[in-house]
Design an enzyme around this catalytic site. Sequence first.
Site, mmCIF file in Angstrom:
data_model
loop_
_atom_site.group_PDB
_atom_site.id
_atom_site.type_symbol
_atom_site.label_atom_id
_atom_site.label_comp_id
_atom_site.label_asym_id
_atom_site.label_seq_id
_atom_site.Cartn_x
_atom_site.Cartn_y
_atom_site.Cartn_z
ATOM 1 N N ASN A 228 11.980 -5.717 -9.887
ATOM 2 C CA ASN A 228 12.065 -6.074 -11.314
ATOM 3 C C ASN A 228 13.086 -5.250 -12.089
ATOM 4 O OD1 ASN A 228 10.266 -3.877 -11.061
ATOM 5 N ND2 ASN A 228 9.410 -4.327 -13.063
ATOM 6 N N GLY B 105 5.491 -0.822 -6.579
ATOM 7 C CA GLY B 105 5.385 -2.231 -6.218
ATOM 8 C C GLY B 105 3.985 -2.748 -6.517
ATOM 9 N N CYS C 275 6.547 -3.949 -15.475
ATOM 10 C CA CYS C 275 5.156 -3.531 -15.264
ATOM 11 C C CYS C 275 4.526 -3.059 -16.568
ATOM 12 C CB CYS C 275 5.107 -2.437 -14.218
ATOM 13 S SG CYS C 275 6.188 -1.059 -14.644
ATOM 14 N N GLU D 87 5.151 9.960 -12.075
ATOM 15 C CA GLU D 87 6.574 10.223 -11.906
ATOM 16 C C GLU D 87 7.089 10.829 -13.204
ATOM 17 O OE1 GLU D 87 8.006 6.253 -10.769
ATOM 18 O OE2 GLU D 87 8.011 6.954 -8.693
ATOM 19 N N THR E 222 -0.043 -3.825 -6.216
ATOM 20 C CA THR E 222 -1.249 -3.068 -5.880
ATOM 21 C C THR E 222 -1.693 -3.333 -4.438
ATOM 22 O OG1 THR E 222 -1.948 -2.855 -8.161
ATOM 23 C CG2 THR E 222 -3.697 -2.799 -6.523
ATOM 24 N N ALA E 223 -1.574 -4.575 -3.963
ATOM 25 C CA ALA E 223 -2.008 -4.874 -2.590
ATOM 26 C C ALA E 223 -1.123 -4.119 -1.592
ATOM 27 C CB ALA E 223 -1.930 -6.376 -2.336
ATOM 28 N N THR E 224 0.192 -4.072 -1.852
ATOM 29 C CA THR E 224 1.089 -3.327 -0.954
ATOM 30 C C THR E 224 0.744 -1.839 -1.006
ATOM 31 O OG1 THR E 224 2.799 -4.899 -1.649
ATOM 32 C CG2 THR E 224 3.514 -3.076 -0.269
ATOM 33 N N GLU F 237 3.005 3.765 -7.625
ATOM 34 C CA GLU F 237 3.121 3.174 -8.974
ATOM 35 C C GLU F 237 2.932 1.678 -8.804
ATOM 36 O OE1 GLU F 237 3.357 4.958 -11.606
ATOM 37 O OE2 GLU F 237 3.775 6.853 -10.608
HETATM 38 P P1 NAD Z 1 5.939 -5.535 -3.512
HETATM 39 O O1 NAD Z 1 4.755 -4.663 -3.344
HETATM 40 O O2 NAD Z 1 5.915 -6.875 -2.882
HETATM 41 O O3 NAD Z 1 7.248 -4.839 -2.926
HETATM 42 C C1 NAD Z 1 7.693 -3.584 -3.387
HETATM 43 C C2 NAD Z 1 8.519 -2.930 -2.296
HETATM 44 O O4 NAD Z 1 7.657 -2.656 -1.191
HETATM 45 C C3 NAD Z 1 9.647 -3.800 -1.744
HETATM 46 O O5 NAD Z 1 10.749 -2.974 -1.428
HETATM 47 C C4 NAD Z 1 9.034 -4.368 -0.473
HETATM 48 O O6 NAD Z 1 9.976 -4.715 0.500
HETATM 49 C C5 NAD Z 1 8.182 -3.199 -0.011
HETATM 50 N N1 NAD Z 1 7.064 -3.563 0.858
HETATM 51 C C6 NAD Z 1 6.373 -4.727 0.879
HETATM 52 N N2 NAD Z 1 5.430 -4.683 1.848
HETATM 53 C C7 NAD Z 1 5.518 -3.464 2.427
HETATM 54 C C8 NAD Z 1 4.813 -2.825 3.468
HETATM 55 N N3 NAD Z 1 3.838 -3.423 4.112
HETATM 56 N N4 NAD Z 1 5.146 -1.563 3.791
HETATM 57 C C9 NAD Z 1 6.130 -0.925 3.125
HETATM 58 N N5 NAD Z 1 6.861 -1.490 2.141
HETATM 59 C C10 NAD Z 1 6.549 -2.739 1.784
HETATM 60 O O7 NAD Z 1 6.205 -5.602 -5.065
HETATM 61 P P2 NAD Z 1 7.298 -6.478 -5.816
HETATM 62 O O8 NAD Z 1 6.833 -7.891 -5.813
HETATM 63 O O9 NAD Z 1 8.639 -6.126 -5.299
HETATM 64 O O10 NAD Z 1 7.206 -5.885 -7.297
HETATM 65 C C11 NAD Z 1 6.339 -6.350 -8.280
HETATM 66 C C12 NAD Z 1 5.171 -5.416 -8.445
HETATM 67 O O11 NAD Z 1 5.637 -4.102 -8.723
HETATM 68 C C13 NAD Z 1 4.277 -5.797 -9.597
HETATM 69 O O12 NAD Z 1 2.946 -5.690 -9.187
HETATM 70 C C14 NAD Z 1 4.594 -4.732 -10.644
HETATM 71 O O13 NAD Z 1 3.559 -4.472 -11.557
HETATM 72 C C15 NAD Z 1 4.873 -3.556 -9.796
HETATM 73 N N6 NAD Z 1 5.630 -2.558 -10.517
HETATM 74 C C16 NAD Z 1 5.012 -1.402 -10.892
HETATM 75 C C17 NAD Z 1 5.701 -0.443 -11.609
HETATM 76 C C18 NAD Z 1 5.055 0.848 -12.006
HETATM 77 O O14 NAD Z 1 5.767 1.752 -12.421
HETATM 78 N N7 NAD Z 1 3.738 0.977 -11.935
HETATM 79 C C19 NAD Z 1 7.047 -0.660 -11.922
HETATM 80 C C20 NAD Z 1 7.645 -1.851 -11.526
HETATM 81 C C21 NAD Z 1 6.938 -2.799 -10.815
#
Ligand code: NAD
Length: 480
Positions: free
Chosen positions: A150, A226, A282, A461, A228-230, A248
Amino acid sequence: MKKLQNYINGKLQPPKSGNYIENFDPSKGVAFSLIPDSNLEDVAEATSAAKKAFPKWSAMSLSERSEVLLRLSKGIEERMDEFVAAESLDNGKPVSLARQVDIPRAVSNLSFFATAILHFASESHYMEGVGINYTTRKPIGVVGCISPWNLPLYLFTWKIAPALASGNCVVAKPSEITPYTAYLLSEVAVDAGMPPGVLNIIHGLGTSAGDAIVKHPDIKAVSFTGGTATGAYIAKTAGPMFKKLSLELGGKNPNIIFADCDFDEMLSTTIRSSFANQGQICLCGSRIFIESSIYDKFKTAFVEKVSRMKVGIPSDLNTKQGAIVSKDHMEKVLSYIELAKEEGGEILAGGKQVFLDAPYDKGYYIAPTIIEGLPHDCRTNQEEIFGPVVTLCPFDSEEEVLEMANSTQYGLAATLWTSNLKKAHRVADEIHSGIVWINSWLVRDLRTPFGGVKASGVGREGGWEALKFFTEPKNIFIKS
Ligand code: NAD
């Protein structure tokens, strides 16, 4: 099509597998570049290069390390136009947003931590008549940084800057959906004379390249942003390996509007906090709670302004609403709009896909959407949608709004609007979240702790918090 490359041991190189993944331009819905489909072997090579580089990098003087990071920061600044265009092309965000927010912030992330490290001090605790404790803080070694799509370069640099500044060597992976600016950063790193192995950038899928970073035994800490499930999967995998983790994660942030607020300021900020970056931040406030006495006034004004928001091509300087990042994500957001209807919600604005003229007719666009009439505990109001969709909900008392605001599994950020100072403090104190903005939104100071509670994450962070995460403290006691 342009082929991006991994950056390993100071060199740009293809993935070991020879396989590539298509990277899409969301504004047109067509692939425009190929990115390495990296795997365990690439991560192993990067980690071994990082391990080799660590003794020298961590022993370098702070000012020398600082200089290297400042060169990276400058290198981005010098190629500003290229970075801005690349971020917008890859993500679908308006080019104006990438220019005002994303890329300048990536520049500041690097310069901030390049200079913060010069002022970072460890603690000492004097025990009268007994002795003195002092704490040393050493870099961890090789660390992994994994970031989402994002705010691509913004969040990528937010992690690698403190990791590198504090003396670690890094194996980093940007999102496979928005890899382009991280690739450009690797070109900058080559030009800036970054010592080989200190920073390695691996492209590829989360389930292969990302997973390999999380599982590599020589990567001792993982900073992840990324979903929450990841995050839960990473915690389950890395926990038993006793890796240090910063997570995060997702959010479902409340925006609480009291009748005594400055209405005009609240309205214009609420439009941004709802729909900036197509609602894919987010920190966006996706659940808007409005005190009943101004509910109708707010609804009328908000719907009127949002209905006039133009969805347009990201490269148009006048566009405020660009494309959704991917087809999958657009479909997910649209499915939530359908769910909201099934749950009894009424669509007041938007609610549908937008089709622009060719050649953008296959792009991923959704009109900014406002929904009312849903209970606070329905799925639409509990699950993260992460798109241009907000719900409106009236409230009558502080107790009632706090109960609704705190009812989700998330707790990242909250916004509240009131001109009553005591009420502002009282409500801010009771909200379950890591960040609260009062009469404002997304005002960032890089020194403050950044992160969430509950399912929004673990750890913080920003500022000293990040430098503490990326260092290992050791307490040493001397008897007096
Ligand atoms: P995502 O969890 O699908 O992916 C995030 C990153 O993790 C990507 O680089 C992806 O390739 C990697 N990834 C995916 N599966 C993995 C695994 N099994 N092992 C290791 N790495 C893995 O998230 P997204 O769809 O890219 O981003 C959107 C999410 O991020 C939303 O839920 C958003 O709220 C969250 N987000 C949180 C913050 C925060 O600061 N809290 C900031 C920005 C986005």
